[in-house]
Structures are given as structure tokens and as C-alpha cells.
Scaffold this active site. Structure first.
Site, PDB file in Angstrom:
ATOM      1  N   ASP A   1       0.828  -1.213   0.000  1.00 47.88           N
ATOM      2  CA  ASP A   1       0.000   0.000   0.000  1.00 47.88           C
ATOM      3  C   ASP A   1       0.862   1.261   0.000  1.00 47.88           C
ATOM      4  O   ASP A   1       0.458   2.295   0.511  1.00 47.88           O
ATOM      5  CB  ASP A   1      -0.920  -0.004   1.224  1.00 47.88           C
ATOM      6  CG  ASP A   1      -0.120  -0.032   2.523  1.00 47.88           C
ATOM      7  OD1 ASP A   1       1.124  -0.089   2.455  1.00 47.88           O
ATOM      8  OD2 ASP A   1      -0.732   0.026   3.609  1.00 47.88           O
TER       9      ASP A   1
ATOM     10  N   CYS B   1       4.852  -0.061   2.707  1.00 52.13           N
ATOM     11  CA  CYS B   1       5.354  -1.367   3.165  1.00 52.13           C
ATOM     12  C   CYS B   1       6.635  -1.230   3.985  1.00 52.13           C
ATOM     13  O   CYS B   1       6.818  -1.947   4.970  1.00 52.13           O
ATOM     14  CB  CYS B   1       5.558  -2.316   1.992  1.00 52.13           C
ATOM     15  SG  CYS B   1       6.712  -1.723   0.749  1.00 52.13           S
TER      16      CYS B   1
ATOM     17  N   HIS C   1       9.125  -3.724  -3.084  1.00 49.18           N
ATOM     18  CA  HIS C   1       8.320  -3.972  -1.889  1.00 49.18           C
ATOM     19  C   HIS C   1       9.183  -4.528  -0.754  1.00 49.18           C
ATOM     20  O   HIS C   1      10.073  -5.344  -0.988  1.00 49.18           O
ATOM     21  CB  HIS C   1       7.223  -4.986  -2.255  1.00 49.18           C
ATOM     22  CG  HIS C   1       6.319  -5.327  -1.119  1.00 49.18           C
ATOM     23  ND1 HIS C   1       5.282  -4.509  -0.730  1.00 49.18           N
ATOM     24  CD2 HIS C   1       6.296  -6.390  -0.276  1.00 49.18           C
ATOM     25  CE1 HIS C   1       4.664  -5.068   0.309  1.00 49.18           C
ATOM     26  NE2 HIS C   1       5.263  -6.208   0.603  1.00 49.18           N
TER      27      HIS C   1
ATOM     28  N   HIS D   1      -0.885  10.321 -11.777  1.00 49.87           N
ATOM     29  CA  HIS D   1      -1.350   8.961 -11.481  1.00 49.87           C
ATOM     30  C   HIS D   1      -0.244   8.208 -10.734  1.00 49.87           C
ATOM     31  O   HIS D   1       0.888   8.182 -11.175  1.00 49.87           O
ATOM     32  CB  HIS D   1      -1.656   8.193 -12.780  1.00 49.87           C
ATOM     33  CG  HIS D   1      -2.700   8.848 -13.625  1.00 49.87           C
ATOM     34  ND1 HIS D   1      -2.903   8.531 -14.958  1.00 49.87           N
ATOM     35  CD2 HIS D   1      -3.609   9.821 -13.319  1.00 49.87           C
ATOM     36  CE1 HIS D   1      -3.887   9.271 -15.439  1.00 49.87           C
ATOM     37  NE2 HIS D   1      -4.326  10.064 -14.469  1.00 49.87           N
TER      38      HIS D   1
END
Length: 208
Positions: free
Chosen positions: A13, A16, A120, A201
């Protein structure tokens, strides 16, 4: 404690890194907002150390940026959190199996471990057996006089190398992403950043 090293998955999200640190330090995967504030306060309190050359942006701008839950953390944030918790943070990179150790020069007497796949961060923990509940996890390891954490270190490296063999990492120079907002495809981190800057974005999904 004897056992195995396991990878505890942290939700993807954009926070992390902070939630992985929260888990290994405090068994809490919901620390991101609090730890972002810790980092912003640390940076703001020492504009000489945390100058524009170090941060890549002006001090106050960086503080606003890191408080945004959409922004990702990295090396700067790990070094500050290591100091905040007064523990070393070992971050293992799956693609290279390299270990970056934060707080090493401070000679802290405990260490925690994270694993990084290019995009991540997850947490590494010692579990008594495969499938044991997370409450049995050991995430903080004493550092001995050789600056080692004993068998856990070798077990962590084995897990990282195993993930590397399975290619469970993201090659951030060449991976393909699709923008979740406009569905445009981009290749690599550079194009993703350019697209985000041009359009605002920031919701990308990896696809193959």
C-alpha cells in the site's frame, strides 16, 4: 530460539517499508503514519545534516512528501528509523542477495531484518516451525561481539537466495507496469516516475 526464518508479507500500500519496520520492531503492521511523522520530525530538527543534497529535495518539501501515504520509503528512511529504535536494520535485496546494514556504525546491540524485492519490503522473522502463528515470531536478534546475529543470519541469506533463484523480485529497470488509472503501459521505474509526474497517477500494477 531455534527455528526457521520466514518472510512475513506486508500489504502493498506504498507504506510497506514503514509497516515492515513496525512489525519487526514492535509486532505492529500499522505503524506507517506514526513512523512517517517520526522521520519528518527528525529531518526537520536537523536541516544541516538533512540538507537538500542529502535528501534530493529541500528539507521542508521532503517532510511534506514523506508524510504523504502514497510515497515510498528507502535508504534515508531506514537509516533514520534505525537511529530512532536504536537497532540495526538489515535489508536484504533479493535481486542481488546483498545486505544493506543500517546503523552499523552505531554498534547497536540488536538487529532486525527486512527483505526487499525491488519494489516492496516484507519482514523477516524467526519462527519455531513452518506455519507457526505470528505471535511466536522472534524479530529482534542480539548482535554478538563479531557483529553477527548467529545462525539467523545464515538462514536469512538462504531464504533470500532461494527467492533469488525463483526470481521472486522485480527488475525495476525492465519490469512492465500498467497505470491503474488510465491503463497506459510503461516499462521500468524511470517511465513509471515520468508518467506519474506528467499525469499525477500513482497507482501502478505490475503485469507480464
Amino acid at each position: 530460539m531455534e527455528g526457521i526464518i520466514v518472510r512475513r508479507v506486508i500489504p502493498s500500500d506504498n507504506s510497506c517499508l514503514f509497516n515492515a519496520v513496525g512489525y519487526v520492531m514492535e509486532h505492529n503492521k500499522s505503524k506507517s503514519q506514526e513512523l512517517r511523522q517520526v522521520i519528518a520530525a527528525t529531518v526537520l530538527s536537523d536541516p544541516v545534516k538533512y540538507n537538500e543534497a542529502f535528501l534530493g529535495k529541500p528539507n521542508e518539501e521532503y517532510c511534506d512528501w514523506i508524510l504523504n501515504p502514497e510515497k515510498w520509503g528507502g535508504a534515508i528512511e531506514l537509516s533514520i528509523l534505525s537511529e530512532y529504535y536504536r537497532r540495526e536494520i538489515a535489508a536484504y535485496d533479493i535481486q542481488t542477495s546483498r545486505c544493506d546494514l543500517y546503523g552499523q556504525e552505531k554498534k547497536y546491540d540488536e538487529r532486525v531484518m527486512l527483505i526487499y524485492d525491488g519494489l516492496h519490503y516484507d519482514a523477516l522473522a524467526m519462527s519455531p516451525f513452518e506455519g507457526a502463528p505470528e505471535e511466536f515470531d522472534q524479530t529482534i536478534f542480539p548482535v554478538d561481539h563479531n557483529r553477527s546475529i548467529g545462525p539467523a543470519e545464515g538462514l536469512a541469506l538462504n531464504l533470500v537466495r532461494d527467492a533469488q533463484r525463483k526470481r521472486s523480485y522485480t527488475d525495476t529497470a525492465n519490469f512492465t507496469l500498467r497505470c491503474g488509472v488510465c491503463q497506459m503501459g510503461v516499462i521500468g521505474q524511470k517511465e513509471a516516475v515520468e508518467h506519474a509526474q506528467a499525469t499525477g497517477h500513482v497507482n501502478f500494477q505490475e503485469y507480464r
